[in-house]
Design an enzyme around this catalytic site. Structure first.
Site, PDB file in Angstrom:
ATOM      1  N   ARG A 151       0.907  -1.160  -0.086  1.00  0.00           N
ATOM      2  CA  ARG A 151      -0.028  -0.045   0.014  1.00  0.00           C
ATOM      3  C   ARG A 151       0.782   1.261   0.018  1.00  0.00           C
ATOM      4  O   ARG A 151       1.863   1.409   0.622  1.00  0.00           O
ATOM      5  CB  ARG A 151      -0.988   0.040   1.130  1.00  0.00           C
ATOM      6  CG  ARG A 151      -1.706  -1.151   1.424  1.00  0.00           C
ATOM      7  CD  ARG A 151      -2.504  -1.129   2.641  1.00  0.00           C
ATOM      8  NE  ARG A 151      -3.286  -2.458   2.623  1.00  0.00           N
ATOM      9  CZ  ARG A 151      -3.348  -3.389   3.319  1.00  0.00           C
ATOM     10  NH1 ARG A 151      -2.255  -3.538   3.870  1.00  0.00           N
ATOM     11  NH2 ARG A 151      -4.067  -4.516   3.270  1.00  0.00           N
ATOM     12  N   HIS A 279      -3.594  -9.067   3.127  1.00  0.00           N
ATOM     13  CA  HIS A 279      -5.195  -9.128   3.012  1.00  0.00           C
ATOM     14  C   HIS A 279      -5.584 -10.035   4.366  1.00  0.00           C
ATOM     15  O   HIS A 279      -5.000 -11.189   4.501  1.00  0.00           O
ATOM     16  CB  HIS A 279      -5.854  -9.600   2.203  1.00  0.00           C
ATOM     17  CG  HIS A 279      -5.743  -8.929   0.860  1.00  0.00           C
ATOM     18  ND1 HIS A 279      -5.939  -9.214  -0.421  1.00  0.00           N
ATOM     19  CD2 HIS A 279      -5.751  -7.348   0.711  1.00  0.00           C
ATOM     20  CE1 HIS A 279      -6.012  -8.077  -1.277  1.00  0.00           C
ATOM     21  NE2 HIS A 279      -5.740  -6.971  -0.528  1.00  0.00           N
TER      22      HIS A 279
END
Length: 310
Positions: A151, A279
């Site tokens: 990210r 995730h």
């Protein structure tokens, strides 16, 4: 036990608990705060309070959001924030119920994430190597992003200690403070070593002029101490123009999508990709199977001779 008298106190206490107990990320807390402040303003205008809002009031607020033209994703996020607040209030004994728990949210639009093909990624990487003054930094940023699928918030806030010793693996601190290890590709390691040497030399010169050392890999003079997400967003838009890639296709998150899609296309399994992306649920990672299916369908329609004839 009654809750605080003022609604801002409800919000601040809730946010403090989220930060302390769940290790919620700063961006998550800011989003919760913005959403709940909007609810509080709406309620105060109607002389209502968090302590007395019922299901009909929450539904009326969501209708108000819809009338303002807010997207389904925004309305779903607002409802989630309300549910979390009232769940906390119930656990604290401030309320005896959660008035939002039975409300069905608007859901999110079924939209596949944008991604890039390998040629487009190569153009962006080439642009980083040849465009602007900070070529070593920009090349390192782009190589790390594509090699790891980080990210952007994880990338720009990397501590310089993570890059020492020519690492084969990079330790990343993700959402909620969870850590994961991701391997670095040879081009990423080369870019990292070159940027680190340049960065250290510049910092040594700065120390001679009385400037303090930075603990970040990509330091900045701003309040955060590191390159901001906004500045990186502007940078990647500059690189798309220089690389001849459509700016509409590219955001900082697009390279994360490209990382996952290209891994999947080359045989990586979903569980491995889930781990690399950080995730919590493999269902989140499964979206890339749909992205890949769509890309393959487009390739057939564009290049198969029978498809062209039809």
């Amino acid at each position: 036990m009654a809750g605080p008298d003022l609604m801002p106190q409800w919000i601040s206490t809730f946010l403090d608990a989220q930060a302390a107990e769940l290790g919620a990320a700063t961006n998550t807390l800011l989003a919760y705060g913005r959403d709940l402040k909007d609810v509080a303003d709406w309620a105060a205008h109607r002389k209502l309070h968090f302590a007395t809002l019922d299901q009909a009031d929450v539904e009326a607020y969501l209708i108000h959001c819809d009338a303002q033209g807010l997207s389904r994703a925004t309305r779903a996020r607002r409802l989630s924030a309300i549910r979390q607040l009232f769940r906390f209030a119930f656990e604290e004994g401030w309320r005896t119920d959660n008035p939002a728990i039975q409300i069905k949210g608007p859901g999110r639009a079924a939209r596949l994430p944008k991604t890039l093909d390998v040629v487009e990624v190569d153009r962006l990487l080439d642009a980083a190597r040849t465009t602007g003054r900070d070529r070593l930094r920009n090349t390192c940023l782009m190589e790390l992003l594509y090699a790891t699928g980080m990210r952007v918030s994880e990338l720009v806030s990397l501590p310089v200690s993570a890059a020492r010793g020519d690492p084969r693996m990079l330790l990343i601190r993700g959402k909620g403070g969870k850590e994961r290890m991701v391997p670095l590709s040879p081009p990423a390691r080369t870019a990292l070593a070159e940027w680190l040497a340049h960065r250290d030399a510049a910092e040594a010169e700065g120390r001679e002029n009385g400037q303090p050392a930075s603990r970040f890999l990509f330091p900045s003079r701003g309040k955060s101490g590191h390159l901001t997400r906004h500045r990186f967003y502007l940078l990647i838009k500059e690189l798309t123009v220089a690389g001849g890639v459509s700016p509409d296709k590219v955001t900082p998150h697009t390279l994360r999508h490209a990382f996952a899609t290209h891994l999947l296309a080359n045989g990586a399994d979903l569980r491995s990709i889930q781990t690399l992306l950080g995730h919590a649920d493999v269902a989140t990672t499964e979206i890339y199977t749909h992205v890949l299916d769509e890309r393959l369908r487009e390739l057939v329609l564009e290049h198969h001779p029978l498809a062209r004839e039809n």
